[in-house]
Design an enzyme around this catalytic site. Sequence first.
Site, PDB file in Angstrom:
ATOM      1  N   ASP A  80       4.916   8.764 -10.434  1.00  0.00           N
ATOM      2  CA  ASP A  80       3.628   8.992 -11.097  1.00  0.00           C
ATOM      3  C   ASP A  80       3.819   9.524 -12.521  1.00  0.00           C
ATOM      4  OD1 ASP A  80       0.904   9.032 -11.360  1.00  0.00           O
ATOM      5  OD2 ASP A  80       0.607  10.878 -10.213  1.00  0.00           O
ATOM      6  N   TRP A 117      -4.923  -2.614  -7.468  1.00  0.00           N
ATOM      7  CA  TRP A 117      -5.552  -3.874  -7.915  1.00  0.00           C
ATOM      8  C   TRP A 117      -6.807  -3.586  -8.728  1.00  0.00           C
ATOM      9  CZ3 TRP A 117      -2.618  -7.978  -7.478  1.00  0.00           C
ATOM     10  CH2 TRP A 117      -1.713  -8.092  -6.420  1.00  0.00           C
ATOM     11  N   LEU A 134      23.130   1.204   0.436  1.00  0.00           N
ATOM     12  CA  LEU A 134      21.795   1.824   0.395  1.00  0.00           C
ATOM     13  C   LEU A 134      20.733   0.737   0.548  1.00  0.00           C
ATOM     14  CD1 LEU A 134      20.447   4.521  -1.961  1.00  0.00           C
ATOM     15  CD2 LEU A 134      19.325   2.316  -2.033  1.00  0.00           C
ATOM     16  N   ARG A 188      -7.134  -1.574 -11.145  1.00  0.00           N
ATOM     17  CA  ARG A 188      -6.856  -1.210 -12.553  1.00  0.00           C
ATOM     18  C   ARG A 188      -7.212  -2.388 -13.466  1.00  0.00           C
ATOM     19  NH1 ARG A 188      -1.821   2.908 -13.053  1.00  0.00           N
ATOM     20  NH2 ARG A 188      -2.544   4.289 -11.411  1.00  0.00           N
ATOM     21  N   ARG A 205      -0.217  15.449  -4.059  1.00  0.00           N
ATOM     22  CA  ARG A 205      -0.880  14.727  -2.957  1.00  0.00           C
ATOM     23  C   ARG A 205      -0.071  13.485  -2.621  1.00  0.00           C
ATOM     24  NH1 ARG A 205      -4.407  14.523  -7.398  1.00  0.00           N
ATOM     25  NH2 ARG A 205      -4.168  12.576  -8.529  1.00  0.00           N
ATOM     26  N   LEU A 206      -0.384  12.906  -1.441  1.00  0.00           N
ATOM     27  CA  LEU A 206       0.401  11.758  -0.963  1.00  0.00           C
ATOM     28  C   LEU A 206      -0.244  10.413  -1.290  1.00  0.00           C
ATOM     29  CD1 LEU A 206       1.769  13.027   2.468  1.00  0.00           C
ATOM     30  CD2 LEU A 206       3.005  12.744   0.318  1.00  0.00           C
ATOM     31  N   HIS A 244       4.831   1.953 -17.941  1.00  0.00           N
ATOM     32  CA  HIS A 244       5.423   1.337 -16.745  1.00  0.00           C
ATOM     33  C   HIS A 244       6.803   0.768 -17.080  1.00  0.00           C
ATOM     34  CE1 HIS A 244       1.735   2.075 -14.722  1.00  0.00           C
ATOM     35  NE2 HIS A 244       1.038   1.144 -15.345  1.00  0.00           N
ATOM     36  N   GLY A 270       1.260   6.386 -17.128  1.00  0.00           N
ATOM     37  CA  GLY A 270       0.135   6.258 -18.049  1.00  0.00           C
ATOM     38  C   GLY A 270       0.068   7.455 -18.987  1.00  0.00           C
ATOM     39  N   ARG A 309      -0.566   1.626 -21.790  1.00  0.00           N
ATOM     40  CA  ARG A 309      -0.144   2.041 -20.448  1.00  0.00           C
ATOM     41  C   ARG A 309       1.038   1.216 -19.932  1.00  0.00           C
ATOM     42  NH1 ARG A 309      -3.177   5.291 -17.436  1.00  0.00           N
ATOM     43  NH2 ARG A 309      -2.332   4.340 -15.564  1.00  0.00           N
TER      44      ARG A 309
END
Length: 244
Positions: free
Chosen positions: A16, A65, A127, A67, A197-198, A33, A19, A29
Amino acid sequence: MSDQNRIPQHVAIIMDGNGRWAELRGKERYEGHAAGIEPVRASLRAAVRNGVKYLTLYAFSTENWGRPQKEVDSLMELFCQSVISETPELVRQGVRVRMIGERSRFSEKVRSYLARAEEQTADGKVLTLILALNYSSRSEITRAVRKIAARAAAGGICLRSARIDPAAIDERTVSEALDTAEYPDPDLIVRTSGECRLSNFLLWQASYAELYFPEVLWPDFTEAEFDRALAEYARRDRRFGLVK
Ligand code: FPP
């Protein structure tokens, strides 16, 4: 028991802050990313170096979706470009790429790029990198319930168990119907950018996960930040509802 050398088997990350990182620099934005790719590489390197076996990255939620179309398009292009450009290095490092979430909503192009990355890295043993794409927990759990109900409605004939009787449905039945059936639950969930938060991520699987919320924005996340998350994890006292 806290153990300074304890390494989580499975780390999951909510990447997170892209942006905000872009806004702080007067950028678009999508540039945030794009700047989020290097931290993915850094996290993989650190995970491999530390002996983490599974790394799940929340790259695109079912809610994303909504956004602006330009941002969604740029994210799709970024997924395609990065899975292609990174695959040789992933193969070299022994990384196997897998995906959770519903692929059907992606374009043919995105689906074929993802499938190619999965095929080309299928032999990776060091991994497993799990990309959560068009993923949300509620959607995943809803699909799992549908699968189980379909097995019951089909009269108990299914591939994994001979008979499905509602009374026999247990936590394992549910776990095995989730997208994550093949993987262990995450031991550590990291969310960058200071949000605590999750956001619909691995809600079932997170039952006993340790949560860690560093302030750093995702594009600034480094190998050292990953190591710090592991050090914080090693300090935690996991009891799984039991007593010492
Ligand atoms: C959340 O930040 C981030 C995303 C929705 C996209 C994350 C995707 C990447 C970093 C690309 C990874 C690519 C691969 C192939 C794994 P935000 O936009 O919600 O940030 P904000 O809260 O500051 O607005």
